[in-house]
Design a protein around this motif. Structure first.
Motif, mmCIF file in Angstrom:
data_model
loop_
_atom_site.group_PDB
_atom_site.id
_atom_site.type_symbol
_atom_site.label_atom_id
_atom_site.label_comp_id
_atom_site.label_asym_id
_atom_site.label_seq_id
_atom_site.Cartn_x
_atom_site.Cartn_y
_atom_site.Cartn_z
ATOM 1 N N MET A 27 19.369 17.286 48.138
ATOM 2 C CA MET A 27 19.013 18.431 47.309
ATOM 3 C C MET A 27 20.286 19.161 46.873
ATOM 4 O O MET A 27 21.252 19.239 47.621
ATOM 5 C CB MET A 27 18.128 19.380 48.114
ATOM 6 N N SER A 28 20.253 19.688 45.693
ATOM 7 C CA SER A 28 21.374 20.461 45.180
ATOM 8 C C SER A 28 20.836 21.539 44.253
ATOM 9 O O SER A 28 20.007 21.252 43.394
ATOM 10 C CB SER A 28 22.330 19.540 44.424
ATOM 11 N N LEU A 29 21.274 22.766 44.451
ATOM 12 C CA LEU A 29 20.816 23.853 43.593
ATOM 13 C C LEU A 29 21.339 23.664 42.176
ATOM 14 O O LEU A 29 22.499 23.311 41.976
ATOM 15 C CB LEU A 29 21.322 25.191 44.110
ATOM 16 N N LYS A 30 20.457 23.926 41.237
ATOM 17 C CA LYS A 30 20.821 23.859 39.823
ATOM 18 C C LYS A 30 20.648 25.240 39.202
ATOM 19 O O LYS A 30 19.886 26.060 39.719
ATOM 20 C CB LYS A 30 19.917 22.852 39.096
ATOM 21 N N ILE A 31 21.321 25.472 38.105
ATOM 22 C CA ILE A 31 21.181 26.739 37.396
ATOM 23 C C ILE A 31 19.695 26.971 37.117
ATOM 24 O O ILE A 31 19.000 26.081 36.643
ATOM 25 C CB ILE A 31 21.989 26.734 36.074
ATOM 26 N N GLY A 32 19.221 28.179 37.453
ATOM 27 C CA GLY A 32 17.818 28.531 37.270
ATOM 28 C C GLY A 32 16.990 28.398 38.535
ATOM 29 O O GLY A 32 15.880 28.917 38.607
ATOM 30 N N ASP A 33 17.531 27.702 39.558
ATOM 31 C CA ASP A 33 16.823 27.586 40.835
ATOM 32 C C ASP A 33 16.889 28.902 41.600
ATOM 33 O O ASP A 33 17.844 29.675 41.455
ATOM 34 C CB ASP A 33 17.446 26.490 41.716
ATOM 35 N N SER A 34 15.906 29.126 42.455
ATOM 36 C CA SER A 34 15.884 30.302 43.319
ATOM 37 C C SER A 34 16.667 30.030 44.592
ATOM 38 O O SER A 34 16.790 28.886 45.025
ATOM 39 C CB SER A 34 14.444 30.664 43.695
ATOM 40 N N ILE A 35 17.161 31.099 45.178
ATOM 41 C CA ILE A 35 17.885 30.983 46.446
ATOM 42 C C ILE A 35 16.962 30.348 47.485
ATOM 43 O O ILE A 35 15.785 30.692 47.546
ATOM 44 C CB ILE A 35 18.393 32.369 46.922
ATOM 45 N N PRO A 36 17.451 29.408 48.264
ATOM 46 C CA PRO A 36 16.596 28.806 49.299
ATOM 47 C C PRO A 36 16.163 29.845 50.336
ATOM 48 O O PRO A 36 16.912 30.776 50.631
ATOM 49 C CB PRO A 36 17.506 27.762 49.954
ATOM 50 N N ASP A 37 14.957 29.674 50.855
ATOM 51 C CA ASP A 37 14.473 30.545 51.918
ATOM 52 C C ASP A 37 15.132 30.058 53.201
ATOM 53 O O ASP A 37 14.729 29.046 53.767
ATOM 54 C CB ASP A 37 12.948 30.474 52.012
ATOM 55 N N LEU A 38 16.148 30.751 53.630
ATOM 56 C CA LEU A 38 16.994 30.276 54.709
ATOM 57 C C LEU A 38 17.442 31.445 55.566
ATOM 58 O O LEU A 38 17.735 32.523 55.047
ATOM 59 C CB LEU A 38 18.218 29.587 54.089
ATOM 60 N N GLU A 39 17.489 31.228 56.869
ATOM 61 C CA GLU A 39 18.002 32.229 57.796
ATOM 62 C C GLU A 39 19.211 31.657 58.528
ATOM 63 O O GLU A 39 19.176 30.523 59.000
ATOM 64 C CB GLU A 39 16.935 32.617 58.821
ATOM 65 N N LEU A 40 20.273 32.455 58.594
ATOM 66 C CA LEU A 40 21.479 32.102 59.342
ATOM 67 C C LEU A 40 21.923 33.332 60.128
ATOM 68 O O LEU A 40 21.581 34.459 59.758
ATOM 69 C CB LEU A 40 22.609 31.678 58.397
ATOM 70 N N LYS A 41 22.729 33.121 61.153
ATOM 71 C CA LYS A 41 23.258 34.249 61.922
ATOM 72 C C LYS A 41 24.587 34.698 61.334
ATOM 73 O O LYS A 41 25.419 33.882 60.936
ATOM 74 C CB LYS A 41 23.424 33.863 63.385
ATOM 75 N N ASP A 42 24.761 36.032 61.305
ATOM 76 C CA ASP A 42 26.010 36.591 60.792
ATOM 77 C C ASP A 42 27.044 36.717 61.919
ATOM 78 O O ASP A 42 26.806 36.291 63.053
ATOM 79 C CB ASP A 42 25.753 37.931 60.094
ATOM 80 N N GLN A 43 28.173 37.327 61.582
ATOM 81 C CA GLN A 43 29.278 37.456 62.530
ATOM 82 C C GLN A 43 28.925 38.306 63.749
ATOM 83 O O GLN A 43 29.629 38.274 64.749
ATOM 84 C CB GLN A 43 30.528 38.021 61.832
ATOM 85 N N ASN A 44 27.835 39.054 63.688
ATOM 86 C CA ASN A 44 27.388 39.873 64.812
ATOM 87 C C ASN A 44 26.236 39.237 65.570
ATOM 88 O O ASN A 44 25.652 39.865 66.452
ATOM 89 C CB ASN A 44 26.982 41.264 64.319
ATOM 90 N N GLY A 45 25.859 38.016 65.198
ATOM 91 C CA GLY A 45 24.755 37.332 65.856
ATOM 92 C C GLY A 45 23.387 37.749 65.350
ATOM 93 O O GLY A 45 22.367 37.338 65.894
ATOM 94 N N LYS A 46 23.351 38.561 64.284
ATOM 95 C CA LYS A 46 22.072 39.005 63.709
ATOM 96 C C LYS A 46 21.589 37.985 62.688
ATOM 97 O O LYS A 46 22.373 37.416 61.938
ATOM 98 C CB LYS A 46 22.232 40.365 63.035
ATOM 99 N N ILE A 47 20.270 37.799 62.655
ATOM 100 C CA ILE A 47 19.664 36.880 61.681
ATOM 101 C C ILE A 47 19.712 37.514 60.291
ATOM 102 O O ILE A 47 19.326 38.665 60.113
ATOM 103 C CB ILE A 47 18.201 36.581 62.048
ATOM 104 N N PHE A 48 20.195 36.734 59.332
ATOM 105 C CA PHE A 48 20.235 37.162 57.930
ATOM 106 C C PHE A 48 19.357 36.212 57.134
ATOM 107 O O PHE A 48 19.477 34.999 57.251
ATOM 108 C CB PHE A 48 21.665 37.116 57.391
ATOM 109 N N ASN A 49 18.467 36.776 56.317
ATOM 110 C CA ASN A 49 17.598 35.986 55.458
ATOM 111 C C ASN A 49 17.972 36.267 54.005
ATOM 112 O O ASN A 49 17.959 37.423 53.578
ATOM 113 C CB ASN A 49 16.131 36.335 55.705
ATOM 114 N N PHE A 50 18.294 35.224 53.268
ATOM 115 C CA PHE A 50 18.703 35.391 51.873
ATOM 116 C C PHE A 50 17.642 36.077 51.029
ATOM 117 O O PHE A 50 17.962 36.822 50.112
ATOM 118 C CB PHE A 50 19.053 34.032 51.256
#
Length: 151
Positions: free
Chosen positions: A1-24
């Motif tokens: 998969m590869s994002l193309k112009i016009g695609d929406s941000i993937p629904d994804l959660e990652l941890k930030d530098q403080n260990g907190k969950i970030f959801n796009f």
């Protein structure tokens, strides 16, 4: 998969530098944002890129945008990186490479170095511009120009 112009941000959660969950998706409808992938914390090119985003962070904020960096380094490494270079933006840990895969960020230099790529999303979380270059300095002006063009 590869994002193309016009695609929406993937629904994804990652941890930030403080260990907190970030959801796009938390940024959708709130503000435009810049997501930049870089190879590793503390390397010369990546440090230069992060510090350039830091030094021009107010310009991004004036355009209403947030900056988010992503690499496969750990949250602890990111915390040290953010502290040492006084980075005012979010750095996310992608240790399992899930974000790189969803965004379609390919490795460079015969697959030996994780890719360096910048994505610009509008207020609704739609991809408006993507830029791929191992030249760390070029990402900041490209991102600022793209944000000015989508305003």
């Amino acid at each position: 998969m590869s994002l193309k112009i016009g695609d929406s941000i993937p629904d994804l959660e990652l941890k930030d530098q403080n260990g907190k969950i970030f959801n796009f998706s938390s940024l959708n409808g709130v503000q435009p944002f810049v997501v930049y992938f870089y190879p590793r914390d503390f390397t010369p090119g990546c440090t230069k890129q992060a510090c350039s985003f830091r030094d021009q962070y107010e310009e991004f904020r004036e355009l209403g945008a947030e900056v988010i960096g992503i690499s496969s380094d750990s949250e602890d490494s990111h915390a040290r990186f953010v502290k040492k270079y006084d980075l005012p933006f979010i750095i996310l840990s992608d240790e399992d490479q899930k974000a790189r895969e969803l965004f379609g960020v390919k490795p460079n230099l015969l697959g030996m170095v994780p890719g360096r790529e910048t994505f610009i999303f509008d207020l609704q979380g739609m991809l408006k511009y993507r830029f791929n270059s191992m030249n760390a300095k070029r990402h900041i002006p490209e991102a600022l120009t793209a944000l000015e063009n989508i305003k």
